[in-house]
Design a protein around this motif. Structure first.
Motif, short mmCIF file in Angstrom:
data_model
loop_
_atom_site.label_atom_id
_atom_site.label_comp_id
_atom_site.label_asym_id
_atom_site.label_seq_id
_atom_site.Cartn_x
_atom_site.Cartn_y
_atom_site.Cartn_z
N LYS A 25 -5.36 0.15 3.61
CA LYS A 25 -4.84 0.42 2.35
C LYS A 25 -3.46 -0.15 2.50
CE LYS A 25 -4.86 3.84 -0.80
NZ LYS A 25 -5.92 4.61 -0.68
N ARG A 26 -2.53 -0.82 2.97
CA ARG A 26 -1.39 -1.34 2.36
C ARG A 26 -2.06 -2.64 1.73
NH1 ARG A 26 3.08 -4.01 2.86
NH2 ARG A 26 5.26 -2.88 2.78
N PRO A 27 -2.54 -3.73 2.60
CA PRO A 27 -3.33 -4.95 1.96
C PRO A 27 -3.79 -4.69 1.12
CG PRO A 27 -3.60 -4.81 4.51
CD PRO A 27 -2.81 -3.50 4.27
N ASP A 28 -4.28 -3.56 0.66
CA ASP A 28 -4.88 -3.71 -0.32
C ASP A 28 -4.25 -3.33 -1.89
OD1 ASP A 28 -7.29 -3.70 -1.99
OD2 ASP A 28 -7.39 -1.01 -2.33
N ILE A 29 -3.36 -2.86 -1.70
CA ILE A 29 -2.20 -2.25 -3.27
C ILE A 29 -1.26 -3.63 -3.12
CG2 ILE A 29 -0.66 -0.72 -3.25
CD1 ILE A 29 -3.57 0.63 -3.57
N THR A 30 -1.21 -3.64 -1.86
CA THR A 30 -0.19 -5.54 -2.21
C THR A 30 -0.99 -6.52 -2.53
OG1 THR A 30 0.07 -5.29 0.34
CG2 THR A 30 1.05 -6.92 -1.24
N GLN A 31 -2.32 -6.30 -2.93
CA GLN A 31 -2.82 -7.49 -3.31
C GLN A 31 -2.66 -7.19 -4.80
OE1 GLN A 31 -6.80 -7.55 -1.70
NE2 GLN A 31 -6.96 -9.83 -3.44
#
Length: 157
Positions: A25-31
Motif C-alpha cells: 500500500k505505502r509504495p503505491d501511494i508514494t508513487q
C-alpha cells in the motif's frame, strides 16, 4: 487501558497487515504522490492532497502496529485451560429468555471487524473468566445486572 495480550492468530493478522501496508500500500501511494507532485501547483491538486493525507494515515497505522507488536504478549492455548473459560476461549452462553450468544474472548486489537469476538477487558468477558459449563455469570450493564449461563466452552488448538 487495554490488556496487552493477543492470540496467535491475532498476532499473525497484525503482522500481515503491517507487511501489506509497508510493502504494498505505502509504495503505491508514494508513487501516486510523486506523480501528482510532478504536475505542478500542489495547492490546487486534489490527487496530491488526497494521497498525501492517505500516506500520513498509512504511516500512522504502521507506527502503531510496530509499537503494538512489540508490546503485546502472545498467549497460546494450554491443555490446563480445558473445561474453564480463559483467554482465547469460544464461549456459548444463554440467558433466562432463551437468548443465546457465541463469541471468542480475545485481545483488544482483534475485535475490530468481527461480531463474534469480544475483548478480554469487556464486562462480559470479565464476568465469564474461570467459569465452567453450567456456571452462572452475572454481568453488570448500564441497565442493571444480567444473568447468563455457560452452555459450552471450546478452544482452537
Amino acid at each position: 487501558m487495554s490488556t496487552n495480550i493477543i492470540t496467535e492468530a491475532g498476532h499473525v493478522a497484525l503482522k500481515e497487515e503491517l507487511d501489506h501496508l509497508w510493502r504494498v500500500k505505502r509504495p503505491d501511494i508514494t508513487q501516486k504522490v510523486a506523480w501528482a507532485a510532478s504536475l505542478g501547483d500542489r495547492s490546487e491538486n486534489a490527487d496530491y492532497q488526497y494521497n498525501k493525507k492517505l500516506l500520513r494515515e498509512i504511516d500512522r497505522r504502521v507506527r502503531y502496529l510496530r509499537k503494538r507488536l512489540e508490546d503485546v504478549k502472545v498467549v497460546a492455548y494450554s491443555r490446563e485451560q480445558e473445561g474453564r473459560i480463559f483467554f482465547g476461549a469460544w464461549v456459548e452462553i444463554e440467558n433466562e429468555e432463551g437468548e443465546a450468544m457465541k463469541f471468542r474472548i480475545v485481545g483488544y486489537d482483534e475485535i475490530y471487524g468481527r461480531k463474534d469476538y469480544i475483548s478480554i477487558d469487556s464486562p462480559m468477558a470479565r464476568a465469564l473468566l474461570k467459569k465452567s459449563v453450567d456456571d452462572e455469570a452475572i454481568v453488570r450493564t448500564p441497565t442493571g445486572e444480567v444473568t447468563w449461563w455457560v452452555v459450552g466452552i471450546t478452544y482452537e488448538k
